[in-house]
Design a protein around this motif. Structure first.
Motif, PDB file in Angstrom:
ATOM      1  N   ARG A   4       0.829  -1.201   0.000  1.00 40.24           N
ATOM      2  CA  ARG A   4       0.000   0.000   0.000  1.00 40.24           C
ATOM      3  C   ARG A   4       0.862   1.250   0.000  1.00 40.24           C
ATOM      4  NH1 ARG A   4      -5.391  -0.744   1.758  1.00 40.24           N
ATOM      5  NH2 ARG A   4      -6.194  -1.994   0.035  1.00 40.24           N
ATOM      6  N   ALA A   5       1.849   1.233   0.875  1.00 39.12           N
ATOM      7  CA  ALA A   5       2.718   2.398   1.004  1.00 39.12           C
ATOM      8  C   ALA A   5       3.438   2.648  -0.321  1.00 39.12           C
ATOM      9  CB  ALA A   5       3.717   2.181   2.133  1.00 39.12           C
ATOM     10  N   LEU A   6       3.886   1.581  -0.947  1.00 34.82           N
ATOM     11  CA  LEU A   6       4.599   1.732  -2.213  1.00 34.82           C
ATOM     12  C   LEU A   6       3.679   2.276  -3.299  1.00 34.82           C
ATOM     13  CD1 LEU A   6       6.758  -1.485  -2.140  1.00 34.82           C
ATOM     14  CD2 LEU A   6       7.623   0.844  -2.185  1.00 34.82           C
ATOM     15  N   GLU A   7       2.400   1.870  -3.234  1.00 32.19           N
ATOM     16  CA  GLU A   7       1.463   2.372  -4.234  1.00 32.19           C
ATOM     17  C   GLU A   7       1.267   3.873  -4.109  1.00 32.19           C
ATOM     18  OE1 GLU A   7      -2.343   0.465  -4.775  1.00 32.19           O
ATOM     19  OE2 GLU A   7      -1.297  -1.450  -4.816  1.00 32.19           O
ATOM     20  N   VAL A   8       1.346   4.367  -2.893  1.00 37.54           N
ATOM     21  CA  VAL A   8       1.208   5.810  -2.706  1.00 37.54           C
ATOM     22  C   VAL A   8       2.437   6.511  -3.267  1.00 37.54           C
ATOM     23  CG1 VAL A   8       0.991   7.664  -1.018  1.00 37.54           C
ATOM     24  CG2 VAL A   8      -0.287   5.532  -0.715  1.00 37.54           C
ATOM     25  N   VAL A   9       3.592   5.950  -2.975  1.00 32.77           N
ATOM     26  CA  VAL A   9       4.830   6.568  -3.468  1.00 32.77           C
ATOM     27  C   VAL A   9       4.959   6.372  -4.980  1.00 32.77           C
ATOM     28  CG1 VAL A   9       7.333   6.648  -3.224  1.00 32.77           C
ATOM     29  CG2 VAL A   9       5.916   6.136  -1.240  1.00 32.77           C
ATOM     30  N   PHE A  10       4.667   5.162  -5.429  1.00 32.45           N
ATOM     31  CA  PHE A  10       4.763   4.840  -6.855  1.00 32.45           C
ATOM     32  C   PHE A  10       3.406   4.324  -7.326  1.00 32.45           C
ATOM     33  CE2 PHE A  10       9.005   3.924  -5.059  1.00 32.45           C
ATOM     34  CZ  PHE A  10       9.725   4.896  -5.729  1.00 32.45           C
ATOM     35  N   PRO A  11       2.481   5.229  -7.639  1.00 34.66           N
ATOM     36  CA  PRO A  11       1.147   4.763  -8.034  1.00 34.66           C
ATOM     37  C   PRO A  11       1.211   3.932  -9.303  1.00 34.66           C
ATOM     38  CG  PRO A  11       1.390   7.120  -8.415  1.00 34.66           C
ATOM     39  CD  PRO A  11       2.627   6.672  -7.705  1.00 34.66           C
ATOM     40  N   LEU A  12       0.176   3.135  -9.515  1.00 34.52           N
ATOM     41  CA  LEU A  12       0.156   2.251 -10.676  1.00 34.52           C
ATOM     42  C   LEU A  12      -0.065   3.068 -11.942  1.00 34.52           C
ATOM     43  CD1 LEU A  12      -1.889  -0.750  -9.250  1.00 34.52           C
ATOM     44  CD2 LEU A  12       0.549  -0.674  -9.781  1.00 34.52           C
ATOM     45  N   ARG A  13       1.030   3.352 -12.595  1.00 32.21           N
ATOM     46  CA  ARG A  13       0.971   4.064 -13.869  1.00 32.21           C
ATOM     47  C   ARG A  13       1.722   3.265 -14.906  1.00 32.21           C
ATOM     48  NH1 ARG A  13       2.253   9.805 -11.367  1.00 32.21           N
ATOM     49  NH2 ARG A  13       4.228   8.731 -11.291  1.00 32.21           N
ATOM     50  N   CYS A  14       1.564   3.660 -16.161  1.00 34.33           N
ATOM     51  CA  CYS A  14       2.178   2.930 -17.271  1.00 34.33           C
ATOM     52  C   CYS A  14       3.633   2.577 -16.962  1.00 34.33           C
ATOM     53  CB  CYS A  14       2.089   3.758 -18.548  1.00 34.33           C
ATOM     54  SG  CYS A  14       3.027   3.031 -19.902  1.00 34.33           S
ATOM     55  N   ALA A  15       3.945   1.286 -17.085  1.00 37.52           N
ATOM     56  CA  ALA A  15       5.293   0.811 -16.775  1.00 37.52           C
ATOM     57  C   ALA A  15       6.322   1.318 -17.786  1.00 37.52           C
ATOM     58  CB  ALA A  15       5.308  -0.723 -16.742  1.00 37.52           C
ATOM     59  N   GLY A  16       5.847   1.749 -18.952  1.00 36.46           N
ATOM     60  CA  GLY A  16       6.783   2.253 -19.966  1.00 36.46           C
ATOM     61  C   GLY A  16       7.097   3.728 -19.779  1.00 36.46           C
ATOM     62  N   CYS A  17       6.055   4.582 -19.878  1.00 35.85           N
ATOM     63  CA  CYS A  17       6.293   6.038 -19.855  1.00 35.85           C
ATOM     64  C   CYS A  17       6.081   6.633 -18.482  1.00 35.85           C
ATOM     65  CB  CYS A  17       5.398   6.732 -20.882  1.00 35.85           C
ATOM     66  SG  CYS A  17       3.637   6.606 -20.506  1.00 35.85           S
ATOM     67  N   GLY A  18       5.426   5.910 -17.593  1.00 28.98           N
ATOM     68  CA  GLY A  18       5.256   6.422 -16.235  1.00 28.98           C
ATOM     69  C   GLY A  18       4.118   7.408 -16.082  1.00 28.98           C
ATOM     70  N   SER A  19       3.396   7.713 -17.172  1.00 25.74           N
ATOM     71  CA  SER A  19       2.316   8.686 -16.999  1.00 25.74           C
ATOM     72  C   SER A  19       0.956   8.170 -17.466  1.00 25.74           C
ATOM     73  CB  SER A  19       2.664   9.995 -17.706  1.00 25.74           C
ATOM     74  OG  SER A  19       2.871   9.769 -19.076  1.00 25.74           O
ATOM     75  N   GLY A  20       0.929   7.268 -18.411  1.00 26.46           N
ATOM     76  CA  GLY A  20      -0.355   6.736 -18.890  1.00 26.46           C
ATOM     77  C   GLY A  20      -0.903   5.697 -17.920  1.00 26.46           C
ATOM     78  N   ALA A  75       9.596  -1.661 -23.029  1.00 25.56           N
ATOM     79  CA  ALA A  75      10.014  -2.792 -22.192  1.00 25.56           C
ATOM     80  C   ALA A  75      11.346  -2.478 -21.505  1.00 25.56           C
ATOM     81  CB  ALA A  75      10.147  -4.071 -23.025  1.00 25.56           C
ATOM     82  N   ARG A  76      12.243  -1.838 -22.250  1.00 25.82           N
ATOM     83  CA  ARG A  76      13.522  -1.438 -21.674  1.00 25.82           C
ATOM     84  C   ARG A  76      13.295  -0.388 -20.588  1.00 25.82           C
ATOM     85  NH1 ARG A  76      17.514   2.346 -22.695  1.00 25.82           N
ATOM     86  NH2 ARG A  76      19.617   1.581 -22.286  1.00 25.82           N
ATOM     87  N   ALA A  77      12.427   0.584 -20.888  1.00 24.70           N
ATOM     88  CA  ALA A  77      12.128   1.633 -19.906  1.00 24.70           C
ATOM     89  C   ALA A  77      11.562   1.013 -18.629  1.00 24.70           C
ATOM     90  CB  ALA A  77      11.147   2.639 -20.503  1.00 24.70           C
ATOM     91  N   ALA A  78      10.682   0.020 -18.786  1.00 30.43           N
ATOM     92  CA  ALA A  78      10.061  -0.615 -17.620  1.00 30.43           C
ATOM     93  C   ALA A  78      11.106  -1.355 -16.789  1.00 30.43           C
ATOM     94  CB  ALA A  78       8.956  -1.571 -18.076  1.00 30.43           C
ATOM     95  N   VAL A  79      11.987  -2.109 -17.459  1.00 32.46           N
ATOM     96  CA  VAL A  79      13.018  -2.854 -16.727  1.00 32.46           C
ATOM     97  C   VAL A  79      13.956  -1.885 -15.999  1.00 32.46           C
ATOM     98  CG1 VAL A  79      15.048  -4.330 -16.982  1.00 32.46           C
ATOM     99  CG2 VAL A  79      12.923  -4.921 -18.162  1.00 32.46           C
ATOM    100  N   TRP A  87      10.836   1.583  -8.881  1.00 32.90           N
ATOM    101  CA  TRP A  87       9.418   1.342  -9.177  1.00 32.90           C
ATOM    102  C   TRP A  87       9.125  -0.142  -9.069  1.00 32.90           C
ATOM    103  CZ3 TRP A  87       5.886   4.391 -12.690  1.00 32.90           C
ATOM    104  CH2 TRP A  87       6.160   5.764 -12.605  1.00 32.90           C
ATOM    105  N   ARG A  88       8.895  -0.598  -7.866  1.00 36.95           N
ATOM    106  CA  ARG A  88       8.680  -2.022  -7.674  1.00 36.95           C
ATOM    107  C   ARG A  88       7.406  -2.511  -8.366  1.00 36.95           C
ATOM    108  NH1 ARG A  88       8.978  -4.943  -1.877  1.00 36.95           N
ATOM    109  NH2 ARG A  88       8.525  -7.043  -2.596  1.00 36.95           N
ATOM    110  N   THR A  89       6.373  -1.667  -8.411  1.00 38.49           N
ATOM    111  CA  THR A  89       5.100  -2.117  -8.983  1.00 38.49           C
ATOM    112  C   THR A  89       5.205  -2.436 -10.477  1.00 38.49           C
ATOM    113  OG1 THR A  89       4.481   0.205  -9.208  1.00 38.49           O
ATOM    114  CG2 THR A  89       3.592  -0.967  -7.309  1.00 38.49           C
ATOM    115  N   VAL A  90       6.254  -1.923 -11.120  1.00 35.17           N
ATOM    116  CA  VAL A  90       6.478  -2.267 -12.532  1.00 35.17           C
ATOM    117  C   VAL A  90       6.596  -3.785 -12.697  1.00 35.17           C
ATOM    118  CG1 VAL A  90       8.239  -2.153 -14.350  1.00 35.17           C
ATOM    119  CG2 VAL A  90       7.467  -0.072 -13.235  1.00 35.17           C
ATOM    120  N   ALA A  91       7.118  -4.447 -11.673  1.00 36.94           N
ATOM    121  CA  ALA A  91       7.293  -5.905 -11.739  1.00 36.94           C
ATOM    122  C   ALA A  91       5.966  -6.615 -11.978  1.00 36.94           C
ATOM    123  CB  ALA A  91       7.948  -6.417 -10.457  1.00 36.94           C
ATOM    124  N   GLU A  92       4.889  -6.081 -11.390  1.00 40.40           N
ATOM    125  CA  GLU A  92       3.576  -6.712 -11.575  1.00 40.40           C
ATOM    126  C   GLU A  92       3.150  -6.644 -13.042  1.00 40.40           C
ATOM    127  OE1 GLU A  92       1.399  -8.204  -9.470  1.00 40.40           O
ATOM    128  OE2 GLU A  92       2.520  -7.954  -7.595  1.00 40.40           O
TER     129      GLU A  92
END
Ligand SMILES: [Zn+2]
Ligand SMILES: [Zn+2]
Length: 270
Positions: A4-20, A75-79, A87-92
């Motif tokens: 939960r805490a991580l979601e607040v810090v790193f909300p679930l946003r596009c794993a590639g660009c970080g904004s979508g 994919a490279r941006a996400a990794v 951005w741990r949530t990118v792993a999901e």
């Protein structure tokens, strides 16, 4: 609670660009480069005609390897977000793609015997402490859950290894020999998870340790794959198979209806 805490810090946003929108926005989903057959059946490198082996196959103890995406673009941006950006949530999002593309389940079945467990290439403890998490473990756990297999740490890294970017494949292998030690007996058939497949030297060192701990076969699943040399012509401008992971109800699904003939900028021959 940590999640939960991580979601607040790193909300679930596009794993590639970080904004979508999560997991990949429409634009990034369209720019993902999916690795698809015909390919080398051993390592999943796309080829012009089906092959049993290729010159980019990972070293021997790795029985099979697959990745959903070329290590390029979103994919490279996400990794990189997962590895270096915290951005741990990118792993999901990546693990969902690894499971949804179907090959991880297929590999689990292709192995003889079928996979018993999912494990991962462990980070050195100091690195894990610095980062707050182990990125390969962050991929392995949701992948295992989606495959209905247990996830278990079977290896520990015994040597902190120097950055490998400028070493040859042989040098990498020599440097990694003995870098991993088993910490418990391995079941017969193991799916090994890492973030990116480059030469496969790291995975091979892990596979050797797993075989030494009782495994009979080890297959590698990564979120992305660096392909040295040229990709087949179908990946050239205007014709490469696009990634087909699209956001639908918060979960990526494979959409077979799109992505064959999208004219987009290709990244071929790097
Ligand atoms: Zn995006
Ligand atoms: Zn190959």
């Amino acid at each position: 609670m940590l999640d939960r805490a991580l979601e607040v810090v790193f909300p679930l946003r596009c794993a590639g660009c970080g904004s979508g929108p999560w997991p990949f926005c429409g634009r990034c989903a369209g720019a993902l480069i999916a690795l698809e057959p015909p390919w080398c059946s051993r390592c999943g490198r796309p080829t012009e005609v089906p092959a049993d082996r290729c010159r980019d196959c990972p070293p021997e103890p790795v029985a099979l390897a697959r990745a959903p995406f070329l290590f390029d673009g979103p994919a490279r941006a996400a990794v990189l977000k997962l590895k270096f950006g915290g951005w741990r949530t990118v792993a999901e999002a990546l693990a969902a793609a690894m499971a949804e593309m179907g090959f991880a389940a297929a590999m689990a079945e292709m192995l003889l015997p079928p996979a018993d467990v999912v494990t991962w290439v462990p980070l050195a403890r100091r690195r894990e402490a610095e980062r707050g998490y182990d990125q390969a473990k962050a991929l392995a756990r949701p992948l295992a859950r989606r495959l209905g297999l247990p996830a278990s740490q079977l290896l520990r890294r015994t040597l902190g290894t120097a950055p490998q970017a400028r070493r040859s494949a042989a040098e990498r292998r020599a440097a990694l020999r003995g870098a991993f030690r088993s910490i418990r007996p391995a079941p017969a058939s193991v799916l090994l998870v890492d973030d990116v497949l480059t030469t496969g030297a790291t995975a091979a060192a892990c596979a050797e340790a797993l075989l030494g701990a009782g495994a009979s076969s080890v297959a590698l699943v990564t979120a992305a794959r660096a392909v040295p040399g040229r990709l087949p012509l179908r990946y050239a401008r205007g014709g490469f198979p696009s990634g087909s992971v699209v956001a639908r109800g918060g979960s990526p699904v494979v959409d077979a209806s799109r992505g064959r003939n999208d004219p987009r900028k290709a990244t071929v021959g790097r």
